[in-house]
Design an enzyme around this catalytic site. Structure first.
Site, PDB file in Angstrom:
ATOM      1  N   GLY A 118       3.138 -11.249 -51.972  1.00 56.64           N
ATOM      2  CA  GLY A 118       2.482 -12.354 -51.458  1.00 56.64           C
ATOM      3  C   GLY A 118       2.945 -12.440 -49.762  1.00 56.64           C
ATOM      4  CG  HIS A 439      47.689 -25.051 -80.697  1.00 55.56           C
ATOM      5  ND1 HIS A 439      48.330 -24.472 -79.308  1.00 55.56           N
ATOM      6  CD2 HIS A 439      48.252 -24.449 -81.596  1.00 55.56           C
ATOM      7  CE1 HIS A 439      49.286 -23.586 -79.921  1.00 55.56           C
ATOM      8  NE2 HIS A 439      49.517 -23.946 -80.965  1.00 55.56           N
TER       9      HIS A 439
END
Ligand code: FAD
Length: 462
Positions: A118, A439
């Site tokens: 384009g 943890h």
């Protein structure tokens, strides 16, 4: 020039990369009538020549390293080598799966997709394939391509760009990587994992020079340990072909010989010859200039992504595309805080950050107003399990919010999600310290760093 289907679109987009397609999808979702023009493949650099293929190569490299290092985890494995055709097959399968998905998305949102090159022919029209597409508004999203240095020709054979490196049909025995930024260190890291003898040449004093200096130094230490060579602080002066490769010279007189030279000195905007200047769009060194709402000086034209002088990252392109779509649909939009964008370099170890560096914080707030804290991953159980080294560095405005989070270590890029919430919500260390982190995760290290900054360290020394 024929006018396509006599339609006036709400938005005509030139370029179907991260910025352009994100704008198309969001605008269509908001009920706008959209035309998206792409000359190559929907998805652009990120999907076909950038983020996705490089991360696939890095992952293959990680598996190679883990195979070599299996014994230290009590796993018997023998590394026989890299089957580069197999690596490309894996990488290409990832790309094609995502490509199919993206094509499906664009068609399901009823975007008019046009294949062809384009050219902007007026502030409201783009010409492609002999057709004229008219929009109430035009979005320029033509992206970027690899740059070189004056006098340095990329021949695609011995002197290559990232585009060539991603389809190389062999693992080079040796390589010089020109540029120690994100793209350069990612290729250096992947190639080293594949068995290449790599040397990075960076003119600035550090690798990943836009990161906090502490992160650069940690990466340099890790790369030294991995046997990745680098030369810092001296500029490239020339390259000559040798019998079987290249000889790269620096201004300080040093020379490096290798099978090939990868030029990774940055990317330049694609804006020449596309009618931008003729339509009156202001540019600087080829970059299209925009205001904070991404509108150019021509009211009907906006621009996003690598084409404008903001961070060259896919997720920045997505965010900018979405902002333009929402603005054009009449929604209230907020300008992007570019410091709040997470940044990840996916080498081994990873480097990630959000917010500002210690140096920038001192410039902005004054040296006596800036507090920093470093949390060593040696105190983090999951990082020990992975046998990765690194640090979290926090930058805080004294008695105020955390304004910088800097992470180094394998897989630490995954932690930048929480880090960006901390920065963007202007969290105080005490507020983050209250949140419980699982943890044993690497995420916990982020919690621990904030516990320490809030004055109540758990697994680190006072
Ligand atoms: C090796 C590499 C690794 C990267 N890794 C990451 C990463 O891990 N994470 C990250 O966030 N970013 C990464 N990036 C950056 C990321 O790819 C870019 O920031 C992003 O692709 C920019 O999107 P864009 O839409 O602005 O441009 P592009 O993706 O370049 O898209 C522009 C599109 O416009 C099309 N076009 C150009 N001119 C025309 C024309 N005249 N007519 C029609 N179409 C046209 C092009 O074909 C292209 O498809 C990486 C880049 C590279 C090169």
């Amino acid at each position: 020039m024929a006018n396509d289907a006599s339609t006036v679109f709400d938005l005509v987009i030139l370029g179907g990369g991260s910025g352009g397609y994100a704008a198309a999808l969001r605008a269509a979702q908001l009920g706008l009538d959209v035309a998206l023009i792409e000359k190559d493949k929907l998805g652009g650099t990120c999907l076909h020549r950038g983020c996705i293929p490089t991360k696939a190569l890095l992952h293959a490299g990680e598996i190679a390293d883990q195979t070599r290092e299996g014994a230290q985890f009590g796993v018997k494995a023998t590394f026989e080598g890299i089957d580069i055709a197999g690596v490309h097959k894996y990488k290409d399968e990832v790309i094609s799966g995502l490509y199919k998905g993206l094509q499906g998305l664009v068609s399901s949102r009823k975007v008019t997709y046009v294949t062809g090159e384009g050219r902007l022919s007026s502030p409201t029209t783009v010409d492609v394939n002999g057709q004229r597409y008219t929009g109430r508004h035009v979005l320029l999203a033509t992206g970027s391509v690899p740059k070189s240095l004056p006098g340095l020709t990329i021949d695609g054979d011995r002197v290559i760009s990232s585009d060539h490196a991603l389809v190389l049909d062999r693992v080079p025995k040796s390589a010089v990587v020109l540029g120690g930024g994100v793209i350069g260190v990612e290729f250096a890291s992947a190639w080293k994992s594949f068995g290449t003898d790599v040397t990075i040449v960076e003119a600035l004093p550090h690798l990943v020079p836009v990161e906090d200096e502490n992160s650069s130094k940690l990466l340099e230490r890790a790369f030294r340990k991995r046997g990745i060579n680098f030369s810092l602080g001296s500029r490239f002066s020339g390259v000559e072909y040798t019998a079987d490769g290249v000889k790269v010279s620096l201004e300080n007189g040093k020379t490096f010989e290798a099978e090939l030279l990868l030029v990774a000195v940055g990317r330049g905007p694609v804006s020449q010859g596309l009618g931008y200047e003729e339509a009156g769009v202001a540019t600087d060194r080829g970059y299209v200039l925009v205001d904070e709402y991404l509108q150019t000086n021509v009211p009907t034209i906006s621009a996003v992504g690598d084409l404008i002088p903001t961070l060259q990252l896919a997720h920045v392109g997505f965010a900018e595309g979405i902002l333009v779509a929402e603005r054009l649909a009449g929604l209230k939009v907020v300008p992007i805080d570019y410091d709040g964008v997470p940044r990840v370099t996916y080498c081994h170890p990873e480097v990630a950050s959000v917010g500002i560096s210690e140096a920038k914080a001192k410039e902005l707030y004054g040296a006596d107003k800036v507090v920093t804290l470093k949390y060593n991953l040696a105190g983090n159980g999951k990082s020990r399990i992975l046998k990765t080294a690194g640090e979290i560095k926090l930058v805080q405005v004294r008695d105020g919010a955390v304004v910088g989070v800097h992470l180094v270590g394998d897989r630490m890029g995954e932690q930048v999600g929480e880090a960006q919430l901390i920065y963007n919500w202007e969290a105080l260390p005490a507020e983050v310290a209250q949140l419980i982190h699982a943890h044993p995760t690497q995420n916990e290290a982020l919690g621990e760093a904030h516990l320490a900054l809030a004055g109540k360290p758990l697994h680190s020394h006072d």
